[in-house]
Write a protein that holds these residues in place. Sequence first.
Motif, PDB file in Angstrom:
ATOM      1  N   ASP A   1      37.959  24.542  36.528  1.00 30.33           N
ATOM      2  CA  ASP A   1      37.571  24.774  37.911  1.00 30.33           C
ATOM      3  C   ASP A   1      37.689  26.256  38.264  1.00 30.33           C
ATOM      4  O   ASP A   1      38.645  26.929  37.860  1.00 30.33           O
ATOM      5  CB  ASP A   1      38.468  23.936  38.842  1.00 30.33           C
ATOM      6  N   LYS A   2      36.725  26.777  39.024  1.00 30.82           N
ATOM      7  CA  LYS A   2      36.708  28.198  39.370  1.00 30.82           C
ATOM      8  C   LYS A   2      37.902  28.613  40.221  1.00 30.82           C
ATOM      9  O   LYS A   2      38.229  29.798  40.299  1.00 30.82           O
ATOM     10  CB  LYS A   2      35.416  28.537  40.115  1.00 30.82           C
ATOM     11  N   ARG A   3      38.552  27.662  40.866  1.00 31.92           N
ATOM     12  CA  ARG A   3      39.705  27.993  41.711  1.00 31.92           C
ATOM     13  C   ARG A   3      41.000  28.101  40.908  1.00 31.92           C
ATOM     14  O   ARG A   3      42.058  28.354  41.473  1.00 31.92           O
ATOM     15  CB  ARG A   3      39.833  26.953  42.819  1.00 31.92           C
ATOM     16  N   ILE A   4      40.902  27.919  39.613  1.00 31.72           N
ATOM     17  CA  ILE A   4      42.036  28.153  38.720  1.00 31.72           C
ATOM     18  C   ILE A   4      41.909  29.587  38.236  1.00 31.72           C
ATOM     19  O   ILE A   4      41.083  29.902  37.374  1.00 31.72           O
ATOM     20  CB  ILE A   4      42.036  27.137  37.569  1.00 31.72           C
ATOM     21  N   ILE A   5      42.735  30.479  38.802  1.00 28.38           N
ATOM     22  CA  ILE A   5      42.535  31.923  38.667  1.00 28.38           C
ATOM     23  C   ILE A   5      43.802  32.579  38.132  1.00 28.38           C
ATOM     24  O   ILE A   5      44.902  32.326  38.655  1.00 28.38           O
ATOM     25  CB  ILE A   5      42.186  32.529  40.043  1.00 28.38           C
TER      26      ILE A   5
ATOM     27  N   GLY B   1      36.803  42.967  44.097  1.00 23.15           N
ATOM     28  CA  GLY B   1      37.768  42.711  43.034  1.00 23.15           C
ATOM     29  C   GLY B   1      39.070  42.110  43.513  1.00 23.15           C
ATOM     30  O   GLY B   1      39.880  41.657  42.701  1.00 23.15           O
ATOM     31  N   ASP B   2      39.318  42.107  44.841  1.00 24.17           N
ATOM     32  CA  ASP B   2      40.509  41.473  45.400  1.00 24.17           C
ATOM     33  C   ASP B   2      40.224  39.993  45.656  1.00 24.17           C
ATOM     34  O   ASP B   2      39.166  39.640  46.195  1.00 24.17           O
ATOM     35  CB  ASP B   2      40.924  42.140  46.713  1.00 24.17           C
ATOM     36  N   VAL B   3      41.157  39.130  45.270  1.00 27.64           N
ATOM     37  CA  VAL B   3      40.988  37.690  45.438  1.00 27.64           C
ATOM     38  C   VAL B   3      41.914  37.199  46.543  1.00 27.64           C
ATOM     39  O   VAL B   3      43.111  37.500  46.540  1.00 27.64           O
ATOM     40  CB  VAL B   3      41.284  36.925  44.136  1.00 27.64           C
ATOM     41  N   THR B   4      41.368  36.456  47.486  1.00 27.74           N
ATOM     42  CA  THR B   4      42.163  35.866  48.559  1.00 27.74           C
ATOM     43  C   THR B   4      41.975  34.357  48.532  1.00 27.74           C
ATOM     44  O   THR B   4      40.846  33.862  48.543  1.00 27.74           O
ATOM     45  CB  THR B   4      41.747  36.411  49.934  1.00 27.74           C
ATOM     46  N   MET B   5      43.073  33.634  48.501  1.00 24.51           N
ATOM     47  CA  MET B   5      43.047  32.177  48.513  1.00 24.51           C
ATOM     48  C   MET B   5      43.779  31.671  49.756  1.00 24.51           C
ATOM     49  O   MET B   5      44.860  32.134  50.070  1.00 24.51           O
ATOM     50  CB  MET B   5      43.711  31.609  47.247  1.00 24.51           C
TER      51      MET B   5
ATOM     52  N   LYS C   1      45.580  38.611  45.753  1.00 25.59           N
ATOM     53  CA  LYS C   1      45.772  39.296  44.476  1.00 25.59           C
ATOM     54  C   LYS C   1      44.857  40.522  44.468  1.00 25.59           C
ATOM     55  O   LYS C   1      43.628  40.383  44.460  1.00 25.59           O
ATOM     56  CB  LYS C   1      45.450  38.389  43.298  1.00 25.59           C
ATOM     57  N   LYS C   2      45.458  41.698  44.498  1.00 24.85           N
ATOM     58  CA  LYS C   2      44.688  42.927  44.438  1.00 24.85           C
ATOM     59  C   LYS C   2      44.096  43.113  43.043  1.00 24.85           C
ATOM     60  O   LYS C   2      44.616  42.588  42.052  1.00 24.85           O
ATOM     61  CB  LYS C   2      45.560  44.128  44.805  1.00 24.85           C
ATOM     62  N   ARG C   3      43.038  43.873  42.977  1.00 23.98           N
ATOM     63  CA  ARG C   3      42.292  44.020  41.721  1.00 23.98           C
ATOM     64  C   ARG C   3      43.167  44.523  40.583  1.00 23.98           C
ATOM     65  O   ARG C   3      43.029  44.089  39.448  1.00 23.98           O
ATOM     66  CB  ARG C   3      41.109  44.979  41.935  1.00 23.98           C
ATOM     67  N   LYS C   4      44.094  45.433  40.850  1.00 26.85           N
ATOM     68  CA  LYS C   4      44.926  46.010  39.803  1.00 26.85           C
ATOM     69  C   LYS C   4      46.281  45.323  39.675  1.00 26.85           C
ATOM     70  O   LYS C   4      47.119  45.759  38.879  1.00 26.85           O
ATOM     71  CB  LYS C   4      45.126  47.502  40.065  1.00 26.85           C
ATOM     72  N   GLN C   5      46.507  44.269  40.438  1.00 27.69           N
ATOM     73  CA  GLN C   5      47.774  43.546  40.359  1.00 27.69           C
ATOM     74  C   GLN C   5      47.652  42.365  39.408  1.00 27.69           C
ATOM     75  O   GLN C   5      46.591  41.732  39.317  1.00 27.69           O
ATOM     76  CB  GLN C   5      48.201  43.053  41.741  1.00 27.69           C
ATOM     77  N   ARG C   6      48.742  42.055  38.730  1.00 27.01           N
ATOM     78  CA  ARG C   6      48.752  40.900  37.836  1.00 27.01           C
ATOM     79  C   ARG C   6      49.081  39.612  38.573  1.00 27.01           C
ATOM     80  O   ARG C   6      48.596  38.543  38.193  1.00 27.01           O
ATOM     81  CB  ARG C   6      49.778  41.112  36.710  1.00 27.01           C
ATOM     82  N   ASN C   7      49.931  39.717  39.601  1.00 25.08           N
ATOM     83  CA  ASN C   7      50.408  38.522  40.291  1.00 25.08           C
ATOM     84  C   ASN C   7      49.922  38.499  41.728  1.00 25.08           C
ATOM     85  O   ASN C   7      49.947  39.514  42.428  1.00 25.08           O
ATOM     86  CB  ASN C   7      51.945  38.465  40.280  1.00 25.08           C
ATOM     87  N   ALA C   8      49.514  37.322  42.182  1.00 25.49           N
ATOM     88  CA  ALA C   8      49.148  37.141  43.576  1.00 25.49           C
ATOM     89  C   ALA C   8      50.420  37.033  44.421  1.00 25.49           C
ATOM     90  O   ALA C   8      51.493  36.681  43.927  1.00 25.49           O
ATOM     91  CB  ALA C   8      48.301  35.887  43.741  1.00 25.49           C
TER      92      ALA C   8
END
Length: 290
Positions: free
Chosen positions: A113-117, A219-223, A261-268
């Motif tokens: 699933d695409k929501r598994i990030i 590149g930033d992901v927000t859930m 999760k910022k583009r350059k961060q590993r962890n949300a």
Amino acid sequence: MEFSSNQFEILINLADERARDTGQSINDSPKTREFPEFGFPNADVLTHSLRRFTKLPSVPDVREEDAPQNRHENTVGNNVRVVNGSDIGDIPIEYRIEALADFELPVKGFYVDKRIIPGFQYTVRFNGTQTWLFNGEPRLLKSVGMGYGKRLTFAGESPTDSICFWSDSCEDGYAFAVHAVEEGDEFVICDERLRPLGRAHIESLLLPQREISTFTTGGDVTMRVKVVVSVVAEYNLERHGMLPLVSGETAVAEGVAIVMKKRKQRNAMTVRIEQVVLPKVGPCSLCKEL
């Protein structure tokens, strides 16, 4: 599920290629471990320390407006979902997945699933069972591999350790559930103008956490994740140095956690919980940072 002759040939070639790659890279690495492959060769056996039987939590009622906006599967009947690899830009194979709770995200065969990030935390259940990986605790997803049978790598017990398995390892697939807040998390209670009112301690998680929507910007992901928790609130509302105007309380808080999760961060990171209403102060937000 039916394959064309071309698809079947592709699958065989991919399986042979992955078997060769696995023998060279994965099995030779002492820092990477795999879960049982249910028949796939060269798999390490680790189930004794990473499984437990747990009662599946009940599914919370969610308003229609809270339904996921980027649903990648159709629901058939009460407890069956139909997914297709073409929805995620992959090989167009259709899977029927049973026994998933509404808040769980499917992984089966070539489908993830695409929501598994990567960068977000998930609990993982062997679908069709009450058996959980990682003793039912949420783990940070480090990466999702390319190709068809996808390698999912999670953080291990130490910062340098990793644990992985393949998306097609289990015949019935896996059930992922996102995790935005934990027991013991601390937040600042803010009013609608983001002025601090006090502090909130997450005492317990009352219902499963459910992904509402996920979007990417630059590149930033927000859930956005629906949460229902019990909080212990302590207020610091004072007037001219007098005693607090509002005493503390323990209350049920329902809201939407914003996990970024910022583009350059590993962890949300969960930055706040919005749309919260506490009995003594009314509408508010629980913020990690002001």
